[in-house]
Scaffold this motif. Structure first.
Motif, PDB file in Angstrom:
ATOM      1  N   TRP A 114      -2.813  -0.374  -9.619  1.00 20.08           N
ATOM      2  CA  TRP A 114      -3.093   0.000  -8.237  1.00 20.08           C
ATOM      3  C   TRP A 114      -4.580   0.278  -8.075  1.00 20.08           C
ATOM      4  O   TRP A 114      -5.200   0.909  -8.930  1.00 20.08           O
ATOM      5  CB  TRP A 114      -2.283   1.239  -7.862  1.00 20.08           C
ATOM      6  N   GLN A 162       0.824  -1.204   0.000  1.00 21.00           N
ATOM      7  CA  GLN A 162       0.000   0.000   0.000  1.00 21.00           C
ATOM      8  C   GLN A 162       0.859   1.255   0.000  1.00 21.00           C
ATOM      9  O   GLN A 162       1.975   1.260   0.529  1.00 21.00           O
ATOM     10  CB  GLN A 162      -0.938   0.011   1.199  1.00 21.00           C
ATOM     11  N   TYR A 215      -7.629  10.277  -5.742  1.00 20.52           N
ATOM     12  CA  TYR A 215      -8.713   9.658  -6.514  1.00 20.52           C
ATOM     13  C   TYR A 215     -10.007  10.372  -6.159  1.00 20.52           C
ATOM     14  O   TYR A 215     -10.333  10.518  -4.975  1.00 20.52           O
ATOM     15  CB  TYR A 215      -8.832   8.161  -6.203  1.00 20.52           C
ATOM     16  N   PRO A 221      -7.480   2.167  -5.821  1.00 20.27           N
ATOM     17  CA  PRO A 221      -7.630   3.232  -4.814  1.00 20.27           C
ATOM     18  C   PRO A 221      -8.667   2.868  -3.755  1.00 20.27           C
ATOM     19  O   PRO A 221      -9.838   2.637  -4.070  1.00 20.27           O
ATOM     20  CB  PRO A 221      -8.106   4.425  -5.644  1.00 20.27           C
ATOM     21  N   ARG A 276       0.118   5.769   0.056  1.00 13.76           N
ATOM     22  CA  ARG A 276      -0.868   6.851   0.171  1.00 13.76           C
ATOM     23  C   ARG A 276      -0.649   7.901  -0.909  1.00 13.76           C
ATOM     24  O   ARG A 276       0.452   8.063  -1.425  1.00 13.76           O
ATOM     25  CB  ARG A 276      -0.761   7.533   1.544  1.00 13.76           C
ATOM     26  N   THR A 277      -1.702   8.633  -1.205  1.00 13.74           N
ATOM     27  CA  THR A 277      -1.617   9.768  -2.118  1.00 13.74           C
ATOM     28  C   THR A 277      -0.463  10.667  -1.688  1.00 13.74           C
ATOM     29  O   THR A 277      -0.316  10.963  -0.504  1.00 13.74           O
ATOM     30  CB  THR A 277      -2.939  10.564  -2.105  1.00 13.74           C
ATOM     31  N   VAL A 327      -6.169   9.026  -0.918  1.00 14.14           N
ATOM     32  CA  VAL A 327      -6.581   7.640  -0.684  1.00 14.14           C
ATOM     33  C   VAL A 327      -5.350   6.774  -0.422  1.00 14.14           C
ATOM     34  O   VAL A 327      -4.221   7.179  -0.677  1.00 14.14           O
ATOM     35  CB  VAL A 327      -7.358   7.053  -1.891  1.00 14.14           C
ATOM     36  N   THR A 328      -5.596   5.579   0.041  1.00 12.30           N
ATOM     37  CA  THR A 328      -4.557   4.568   0.154  1.00 12.30           C
ATOM     38  C   THR A 328      -4.706   3.643  -1.050  1.00 12.30           C
ATOM     39  O   THR A 328      -5.766   3.072  -1.278  1.00 12.30           O
ATOM     40  CB  THR A 328      -4.697   3.755   1.460  1.00 12.30           C
ATOM     41  N   TRP A 329      -3.640   3.544  -1.822  1.00 10.77           N
ATOM     42  CA  TRP A 329      -3.617   2.702  -3.007  1.00 10.77           C
ATOM     43  C   TRP A 329      -3.049   1.332  -2.652  1.00 10.77           C
ATOM     44  O   TRP A 329      -2.138   1.228  -1.834  1.00 10.77           O
ATOM     45  CB  TRP A 329      -2.740   3.340  -4.083  1.00 10.77           C
TER      46      TRP A 329
END
Length: 86
Positions: free
Chosen positions: A53, A40, A73, A55, A42-43, A78-80
């Motif tokens: 990936w 993971q 996103y 989102p 993060r942005t 967001v956490t990708w």
């Protein structure tokens, strides 16, 4: 090349005995350095692995290359999650 020889090389740092085996060692080392599926980021963080990936909990994916900044996103941070290698 036998699998146990490549493991020994990875653990000891010793090179393979036969020149034709060096290619396999390089492949194994490259695979070992890949971030695992499920990694993971993060942005705003640097993308740690090229691939597809996802989102957050959204049902979509985006191709993002290693070294690029992870994008927002829908205008939100967001956490990708890495779902497939690129």
């Amino acid at each position: 090349m036998f699998y146990h020889e490549s493991c020994l090389e990875l653990v000891t740092g010793r090179t393979t005995r036969h020149p034709h085996q060096a290619g396999w060692s390089q492949i194994l080392n490259a695979q070992m350095s890949q971030k695992p599926i499920g990694t993971q980021a993060r942005t705003g963080e640097t993308c740690p692995e090229s691939g597809l990936w996802r989102p957050g909990n959204f049902n979509t994916t985006a191709p993002i290359a290693k070294g690029n900044r992870m994008p927002p996103y829908g205008g939100e941070a967001v956490t990708w999650t890495l779902v497939q290698y690129g």
